[in-house]
Design a protein around this motif. Structure first.
Motif, PDB file in Angstrom:
ATOM      1  N   THR A 278      38.138  37.410  37.515  1.00  0.00           N
ATOM      2  CA  THR A 278      37.145  38.324  36.945  1.00  0.00           C
ATOM      3  C   THR A 278      37.726  39.191  35.827  1.00  0.00           C
ATOM      4  N   GLU A 279      39.011  39.536  35.910  1.00  0.00           N
ATOM      5  CA  GLU A 279      39.622  40.351  34.865  1.00  0.00           C
ATOM      6  C   GLU A 279      41.137  40.295  34.987  1.00  0.00           C
ATOM      7  N   THR A 280      41.818  40.758  33.922  1.00  0.00           N
ATOM      8  CA  THR A 280      43.270  40.930  33.946  1.00  0.00           C
ATOM      9  C   THR A 280      43.576  42.341  33.484  1.00  0.00           C
ATOM     10  N   ARG A 281      44.742  42.841  33.910  1.00  0.00           N
ATOM     11  CA  ARG A 281      45.154  44.183  33.508  1.00  0.00           C
ATOM     12  C   ARG A 281      46.643  44.175  33.182  1.00  0.00           C
ATOM     13  N   ALA A 282      47.001  44.968  32.195  1.00  0.00           N
ATOM     14  CA  ALA A 282      48.406  45.172  31.835  1.00  0.00           C
ATOM     15  C   ALA A 282      48.530  46.579  31.278  1.00  0.00           C
ATOM     16  N   LYS A 283      49.677  47.200  31.493  1.00  0.00           N
ATOM     17  CA  LYS A 283      49.870  48.575  31.028  1.00  0.00           C
ATOM     18  C   LYS A 283      49.711  48.650  29.516  1.00  0.00           C
ATOM     19  N   ALA A 284      48.932  49.623  29.068  1.00  0.00           N
ATOM     20  CA  ALA A 284      48.710  49.882  27.639  1.00  0.00           C
ATOM     21  C   ALA A 284      48.066  48.698  26.936  1.00  0.00           C
ATOM     22  N   ALA A 285      47.287  47.885  27.669  1.00  0.00           N
ATOM     23  CA  ALA A 285      46.584  46.756  27.067  1.00  0.00           C
ATOM     24  C   ALA A 285      45.177  46.691  27.638  1.00  0.00           C
ATOM     25  N   GLY A 286      44.261  46.091  26.873  1.00  0.00           N
ATOM     26  CA  GLY A 286      42.893  45.960  27.334  1.00  0.00           C
ATOM     27  C   GLY A 286      42.723  44.772  28.259  1.00  0.00           C
TER      28      GLY A 286
ATOM     29  N   GLU B  67      54.625  42.674  32.455  1.00  0.00           N
ATOM     30  CA  GLU B  67      53.973  42.491  33.747  1.00  0.00           C
ATOM     31  C   GLU B  67      52.472  42.647  33.579  1.00  0.00           C
ATOM     32  N   ALA B  68      51.708  41.896  34.362  1.00  0.00           N
ATOM     33  CA  ALA B  68      50.252  41.957  34.302  1.00  0.00           C
ATOM     34  C   ALA B  68      49.704  41.623  35.686  1.00  0.00           C
ATOM     35  N   SER B  69      48.427  41.924  35.880  1.00  0.00           N
ATOM     36  CA  SER B  69      47.773  41.590  37.143  1.00  0.00           C
ATOM     37  C   SER B  69      46.484  40.839  36.851  1.00  0.00           C
ATOM     38  N   ILE B  70      46.161  39.920  37.734  1.00  0.00           N
ATOM     39  CA  ILE B  70      44.942  39.113  37.646  1.00  0.00           C
ATOM     40  C   ILE B  70      44.068  39.485  38.828  1.00  0.00           C
ATOM     41  N   HIS B  71      42.789  39.759  38.572  1.00  0.00           N
ATOM     42  CA  HIS B  71      41.886  40.197  39.617  1.00  0.00           C
ATOM     43  C   HIS B  71      40.767  39.174  39.786  1.00  0.00           C
ATOM     44  N   GLY B  72      40.299  39.020  41.022  1.00  0.00           N
ATOM     45  CA  GLY B  72      39.226  38.071  41.285  1.00  0.00           C
ATOM     46  C   GLY B  72      39.050  37.856  42.764  1.00  0.00           C
ATOM     47  N   THR B  73      38.630  36.657  43.129  1.00  0.00           N
ATOM     48  CA  THR B  73      38.412  36.299  44.533  1.00  0.00           C
ATOM     49  C   THR B  73      39.136  35.005  44.860  1.00  0.00           C
ATOM     50  N   ASN B  74      39.571  34.890  46.117  1.00  0.00           N
ATOM     51  CA  ASN B  74      40.238  33.677  46.617  1.00  0.00           C
ATOM     52  C   ASN B  74      41.458  33.294  45.787  1.00  0.00           C
TER      53      ASN B  74
ATOM     54  N   TRP C  71      50.019  39.548  40.907  1.00  0.00           N
ATOM     55  CA  TRP C  71      50.889  40.252  39.977  1.00  0.00           C
ATOM     56  C   TRP C  71      51.823  39.222  39.345  1.00  0.00           C
ATOM     57  N   ILE C  72      51.919  39.208  38.033  1.00  0.00           N
ATOM     58  CA  ILE C  72      52.691  38.162  37.359  1.00  0.00           C
ATOM     59  C   ILE C  72      53.623  38.764  36.313  1.00  0.00           C
ATOM     60  N   ARG C  73      54.654  37.980  35.963  1.00  0.00           N
ATOM     61  CA  ARG C  73      55.461  38.265  34.778  1.00  0.00           C
ATOM     62  C   ARG C  73      55.068  37.220  33.739  1.00  0.00           C
ATOM     63  N   VAL C  74      54.644  37.706  32.580  1.00  0.00           N
ATOM     64  CA  VAL C  74      54.127  36.835  31.529  1.00  0.00           C
ATOM     65  C   VAL C  74      55.289  36.075  30.884  1.00  0.00           C
ATOM     66  N   PRO C  75      55.170  34.767  30.686  1.00  0.00           N
ATOM     67  CA  PRO C  75      56.268  33.998  30.080  1.00  0.00           C
ATOM     68  C   PRO C  75      56.657  34.550  28.709  1.00  0.00           C
ATOM     69  N   VAL C  76      57.951  34.591  28.442  1.00  0.00           N
ATOM     70  CA  VAL C  76      58.447  35.129  27.171  1.00  0.00           C
ATOM     71  C   VAL C  76      58.237  34.149  26.029  1.00  0.00           C
ATOM     72  N   SER C  77      57.899  32.889  26.340  1.00  0.00           N
ATOM     73  CA  SER C  77      57.736  31.879  25.289  1.00  0.00           C
ATOM     74  C   SER C  77      56.411  32.001  24.546  1.00  0.00           C
TER      75      SER C  77
ATOM     76  N   TYR D  46      45.503  32.302  24.600  1.00  0.00           N
ATOM     77  CA  TYR D  46      45.820  31.171  25.465  1.00  0.00           C
ATOM     78  C   TYR D  46      44.810  31.079  26.605  1.00  0.00           C
ATOM     79  N   ASP D  47      44.655  29.867  27.140  1.00  0.00           N
ATOM     80  CA  ASP D  47      43.862  29.680  28.348  1.00  0.00           C
ATOM     81  C   ASP D  47      44.684  30.109  29.560  1.00  0.00           C
ATOM     82  N   LEU D  48      44.119  30.967  30.391  1.00  0.00           N
ATOM     83  CA  LEU D  48      44.773  31.392  31.631  1.00  0.00           C
ATOM     84  C   LEU D  48      43.935  30.912  32.800  1.00  0.00           C
ATOM     85  N   TYR D  49      44.586  30.325  33.785  1.00  0.00           N
ATOM     86  CA  TYR D  49      43.867  29.893  34.987  1.00  0.00           C
ATOM     87  C   TYR D  49      44.818  29.915  36.177  1.00  0.00           C
TER      88      TYR D  49
END
Length: 666
Positions: free
Chosen positions: A39-47, A56-63, A92-98, A105-108
């Motif tokens: 449903t959404e993603t969040r990261a510090k100081a980002a929309g 670091e970022a977080s992904i929110h949703g269900t299941n 909670w994820i660490r975004v690839p540096v590449s 990008y497509d995120l899934y």
């Protein structure tokens, strides 16, 4: 040809619907709520749907985490992100540096249950060591940290390989307001370990050992000495007074004493201390400890004559002999004393079962008190215990229990190490050690549930029955009767408890026709056997939900709920699964009228697309659940019908064969 084929398939399905054969399968196609949804993603100081490579970022949703054993993986473009923590509604994820800044990008998410929807995320920047910002996360305002206790100064982003604000490059300073709108820097915090900035709160490198700043409000300022990136706590935090305070001859230490020397010991404990104990001193010469001291007092005592005893320390205890806190007074000598800590277990390669007690073991020499932390992926995760004082002799093995409860997210991802840091007995600093190699957490293999009995074996609608068996859980048991889930789960007894071979769950017989049903239980451990249960009477006041028409619709569409037992007013529509608040009443359906007792007219609220299970509650009770799908407003009826057909296409031939056999037997 394709259109004609589709029409024939639709006619065949309609015929099967008319005899009630395809309803369970159509419902199953609609209720596959295991598929993850973002449903959404969040990261510090980002929309929303924006993040930084290496951050670091977080992904929110269900299941986002499948029920039972399974995996969750996150992909951004062709690169896989590292999942650092997880729950069903958040990753909670660490975004690839590449990933390249400025590109989308497509995120899934891929789990063992399937693949999620795809969302577009934009990479704002690359947080490499050269250009990474730094933000204080603790203490960041409002915390209360006790003087002398170890706390951890944390910041983000933070990582290794590649190094991003690694602890060896960062210095933390303690600051306070000057009362005139400015900030005064008091000094850099005195670190108690090498792996992160673990701080004995209030201690500064500019102060002598065992000397702390006065209680009050302060800020922490961190700076990366290589890049110059810096940040300060958003708001002041509070350093509180010691809850246990020990003095020898009026001093917090260090003091110079001769073995057997008589000294004046003063101690004080705030809070709910019932008693205190002192070590390193005795009521008479030759003794090394004193028990059953009050929470406050002054006493003439004798410094220990034992060669292995160096410092004097006190512990104070509350109700049930629980340790409140401790304090130590350093005793100086002319010769430095060797000190070391060696982690023995877990020291690498172990697999620790979640829910099963485990013992941390280590050796220490020349150390008075230690703190133990858990590291995940070589980053500090949490303190297991802090500032333990031991009265044991040197060269002994020390132990502390580690127990991770069943509900913990540990074990899903990541590798772990134990980190132990301790104060040197001679007051000359700290020593520490960490597991030589990573260990892992694993979930205890559990057998699928098995029903041993249903009591009573028959009952009327609305009655409470008890299902007894093994492999049942304290919660999250789904009870099915002839393939339909029973919503009225009432609770459990002794489930998931240690050393209890069987447990019982309680359910209420849902509104259904009299007859004999096959009952089974599903949970994270698997699916149980089936046991016969007889519904003796439909009851006079039960509420039943037969259908929702249409079965899928966009927000704002009016739908009709059909069934029986609806009341003239006060009907509530509950979202039993799929909603963030499940199970709970839908906000716009808290009191709905039914003019005939058999139907409810209702408008679908604004809610994310997905599959939900719905029930009706009123004065007559709670109905069974019925699946309902919310679709996007732009979706056409034709495309939605095509999706429904696709969901049952693999089972259509089998159903047709069943019908053919039935007709052949007539």
């Amino acid at each position: 040809m394709v259109h004609t084929s589709l029409t024939k398939r639709m006619l065949a399905i309609a015929a099967l619907l008319s005899v009630g054969l395809i309803l369970p399968i159509f419902a199953a196609a609609q209720t596959n709520a295991e598929f993850p949804r973002i449903t959404e993603t969040r990261a510090k100081a980002a929309g929303n749907f924006e993040m930084d490579a290496g951050g670091e970022a977080s992904i929110h949703g269900t299941n986002l985490v499948p029920s039972g054993k399974g995996f969750s993986r996150v992909f951004i473009g062709d690169a896989e992100a590292t999942v650092t923590n997880s729950s069903a509604s958040q990753l909670w994820i660490r975004v690839p540096v590449s990933l390249v800044p400025g590109r989308s990008y497509d995120l899934y998410v891929v789990t063992s249950a399937g693949k999620s929807n795809v969302v577009k995320v934009k990479i704002l920047s690359n947080l490499t060591q050269a250009n990474a910002p730094i933000s204080v996360t603790a203490p960041n305002g409002g915390e209360q940290w006790e003087t002398g206790l170890i706390h951890t100064v944390t910041w983000t982003p933070y990582g290794y390989n590649p190094d991003i604000n690694s602890s060896q490059d960062v210095t933390a300073y303690l600051e306070k307001s000057d009362g005139k709108g400015g900030i005064v820097r008091l000094g850099n915090v005195q670190e108690t370990g090498k792996a992160s900035i673990h701080w004995r709160t209030g201690a500064l490198n500019s102060l002598s050992d065992e000397t702390y700043v006065q209680p009050g409000q302060y800020y922490v300022y961190v700076v990366n000495n290589k890049t110059g990136a810096s940040d300060r706590s958003d708001r002041p935090f509070t350093i509180t007074a010691r809850s246990v305070d020990l003095k020898i001859n009026g001093s917090d230490g260090p003091v110079s004493l001769v073995p057997g020397e008589q000294v004046t010991m003063t101690w004080r404990s705030s809070g709910k201390a019932a008693s205190c104990r002192a070590y390193g001193v005795g009521a008479a010469r030759g003794e090394n400890s004193i028990s059953n001291l009050g929470s406050v007092g002054t006493k003439k005592v004798y410094y220990s004559t034992e060669a292995n005893v160096r410092n004097v320390f006190a512990e104070c205890y509350g109700e049930n002999n629980l340790l409140i806190n401790s304090d130590v007074v350093k005793v100086t000598t002319n010769q430095p004393r060797p000190a070391s800590i060696t982690v023995l277990s877990p020291n690498g390669g172990e697999s620790i079962q979640i829910g099963v007690p485990y013992t941390i073991r280590w050796e220490q020499k020349g150390v008075d008190r230690v703190s133990i932390a858990l590291y995940k992926d070589d980053k500090w995760q949490e303190w297991i215990t802090r500032d333990i004082l031991f009265a044991k002799r040197d060269n002994e093995t020390y132990e502390f229990p580690l127990w991770v409860p069943e509900g913990s997210s540990m074990g899903d991802t990541g590798s772990y190490k134990i980190y132990i840091t301790g104060e040197r007995s001679d007051g000359s600093g700290y020593v520490d050690d960490k597991s030589d190699a990573p260990f892992t957490f694993s979930r205890n293999a559990r057998s699928a549930p098995r029903i041993s009995a249903i009591a009573p074996a028959s009952a009327a609608v609305g009655s409470q029955v008890t299902i007894t068996g093994t492999g049942l859980q304290r919660a999250s048991n789904d009870v099915y009767a002839n393939g339909r889930m029973i919503a009225a789960f009432l609770g459990a007894t002794n489930c998931d408890a240690k050393d209890v071979p069987t447990c019982a769950i309680r359910v209420r017989v849902p509104a259904t026709a009299p007859g004999t049903y096959d009952v089974l239980v599903k949970n994270a451990y698997g699916t149980s056997n089936t046991v016969k249960f007889t519904v003796t009477s439909a009851g006079t006041s039960a509420v039943s939900l037969a259908s929702i028409s249409p079965t899928l619709a966009a927000p704002g569409t009016r739908v009709v709920l059909r069934g029986s037992g609806f009341t003239p007013t006060g009907n509530q529509i509950w979202c039993m699964s799929g909603c963030t608040y499940s199970p709970g009443v839908i906000p716009n359906a808290t009191s709905i009228a039914s003019f005939d007792g058999k139907s409810i007219n209702y408008a679908v609220p604004q809610t994310p697309p997905g599959v939900y299970t719905v029930a009706v509650k009123n004065a007559n009770g709670t109905s069974n659940t019925v699946p309902f799908s919310v679709v996007v407003a732009s979706a056409s009826a034709t495309s939605q019908m095509a999706s429904a057909l696709a969901a049952i296409e693999g089972q259509l031939r089998e159903i047709q064969a069943i019908v053919a056999r039935m007709l052949g037997q007539q």
